[in-house]
Motif scaffolding. Structure first.
Motif, short mmCIF file in Angstrom:
data_model
loop_
_atom_site.label_atom_id
_atom_site.label_comp_id
_atom_site.label_asym_id
_atom_site.label_seq_id
_atom_site.Cartn_x
_atom_site.Cartn_y
_atom_site.Cartn_z
N SER A 1 1.21 -1.18 -0.49
CA SER A 1 0.06 0.26 0.36
C SER A 1 0.70 1.70 -0.28
O SER A 1 0.54 2.13 0.09
CB SER A 1 -0.91 0.00 1.21
N ASP B 1 -3.89 -1.63 -1.02
CA ASP B 1 -4.46 -1.94 0.16
C ASP B 1 -4.60 -3.48 0.72
O ASP B 1 -6.18 -3.66 0.34
CB ASP B 1 -5.63 -1.01 1.23
N PHE C 1 -6.30 -5.04 3.13
CA PHE C 1 -7.32 -5.03 3.58
C PHE C 1 -8.45 -4.76 2.82
O PHE C 1 -10.13 -5.51 2.45
CB PHE C 1 -7.50 -3.75 4.64
N HIS C 2 -8.75 -4.80 1.62
CA HIS C 2 -9.99 -4.25 1.04
C HIS C 2 -8.89 -4.82 -0.67
O HIS C 2 -9.28 -4.82 -1.72
CB HIS C 2 -9.64 -2.93 0.15
N GLU D 1 -10.89 -7.31 -3.10
CA GLU D 1 -11.96 -7.41 -3.89
C GLU D 1 -11.45 -6.05 -4.70
O GLU D 1 -11.51 -5.81 -6.01
CB GLU D 1 -12.98 -6.23 -3.68
N ALA D 2 -10.54 -4.89 -4.73
CA ALA D 2 -9.98 -4.11 -5.42
C ALA D 2 -8.99 -4.11 -6.14
O ALA D 2 -9.26 -3.88 -7.53
CB ALA D 2 -8.96 -2.43 -4.36
N TYR D 3 -8.56 -5.44 -5.85
CA TYR D 3 -7.17 -6.06 -6.88
C TYR D 3 -7.80 -7.18 -7.51
O TYR D 3 -7.02 -8.18 -8.09
CB TYR D 3 -5.81 -5.43 -6.11
N ILE E 1 -6.71 -9.76 7.62
CA ILE E 1 -6.67 -9.72 6.27
C ILE E 1 -5.79 -10.82 5.61
O ILE E 1 -6.42 -10.25 4.59
CB ILE E 1 -5.32 -8.14 5.90
N LYS F 1 -9.15 -12.65 4.69
CA LYS F 1 -10.01 -12.28 3.70
C LYS F 1 -9.68 -12.44 2.72
O LYS F 1 -9.78 -13.00 1.39
CB LYS F 1 -9.62 -10.65 3.91
N ASN F 2 -7.77 -12.91 2.28
CA ASN F 2 -7.21 -13.08 1.46
C ASN F 2 -7.35 -14.41 0.90
O ASN F 2 -7.51 -14.82 -0.17
CB ASN F 2 -6.05 -12.07 1.59
#
Ligand SMILES: C[S@@+](CC[C@H](N)C(=O)[O-])C[C@H]1O[C@@H](n2cnc3c(N)ncnc32)[C@H](O)[C@@H]1O
Length: 224
Positions: free
Chosen positions: A102, A126, A128-129, A131-133, A155, A158-159
């Motif tokens: 990040s 980031d 933590f998100h 879904e953005a990548y 984190i 989630k990944n």
């Protein structure tokens, strides 16, 4: 002294005054401030356990990592690429590593490294998100995370949920002081271990002292 294959696919070792872990240099002649060793006509790079938590875990006798040549890997917290470059060596030309960070400054340095190494791609994002990548990253055989954030376990999960293939392995580096400075590191390590265990199998665990103070590394396997 000779370089011999280690028990980890794609990793080598050398026994002298000190035990060394090495990778075959994917781009011979290039270097990242680490020691290079030529043996049997091949150039190897020495993993410094004081600079890489992966190296520290190897020195602490980790029993399995679950990563192998040809795998697709997702590396979270790639920084400027020191440990990711060893993962890139280990995966070899048939593997690939997506490197997420990040921080624009370290990602800029990472871009130069990825220009040299065709099996690495930088992603400024980031973790933590995820879904953005998600549209830029494919399913992964291996996930490695080294992010010093309070919510590092969240984190990681989630990944793994989104990208790790069933049966795939994932490594989480835990920095206890980023989670809670008031608790003893050992208490935090057990807390994270329990938290992960509710979602994924924890198959090995090493405290990284004295190479990395107040850190541990957990190896996990996603259920099939
Ligand atoms: C300890 S450094 C990683 C060192 C690297 N793993 C190595 O061994 O060469 C941690 C990195 O995590 C990154 N980071 C922190 N929070 C992050 C987040 N939410 N998403 C992605 N990267 C993050 C930081 O920018 C920093 O580069």
């Amino acid at each position: 002294m000779s370089v011999t294959p280690s028990r980890f696919s794609g990793l080598f070792e050398m026994h002298g005054k000190k035990l060394l872990f090495l990778t075959k240099n994917l781009i011979a002649g290039t270097q990242f401030g680490e020691q290079l060793i030529s043996a049997q006509g091949t150039e190897y790079r020495v993993i410094d356990p004081t600079r890489s938590k992966l190296g520290a875990a190897l020195m602490k006798g980790i029993s399995q990592l679950g990563v192998k040549p040809g795998d697709v890997a997702l590396y979270l917290g790639a920084s400027y690429g020191y440990t990711p470059s060893f993962v890139s060596d280990l995966l070899g030309e048939t593997g690939f590593v997506f490197c997420i960070d990040s921080a624009p400054r370290s990602t800029r340095d990472l871009v130069f490294l990825c220009e040299q190494r065709s099996n690495m791609a930088p992603v400024l994002a980031d973790a933590f998100h995820p879904e953005a990548y998600a549209s830029r990253v494919s399913g992964a055989d291996f996930v490695y995370q080294d992010i010093a954030q309070r919510n590092q376990a969240e984190i990681f999960l989630k990944n793994c949920d989104l990208f790790l293939k069933p049966g795939g392995f994932a490594v989480l580096v835990v920095k206890a002081r980023s989670i809670d400075v008031t608790k003893k590191p050992g208490v935090i390590f057990q807390q994270v271990r329990r938290q992960l265990g509710e979602h994924i199998a924890v198959v090995d665990y090493r405290v990284l002292d004295p190479f990395e103070k107040d850190h541990c590394l957990l190896v996990c396997k996603k259920k099939i």
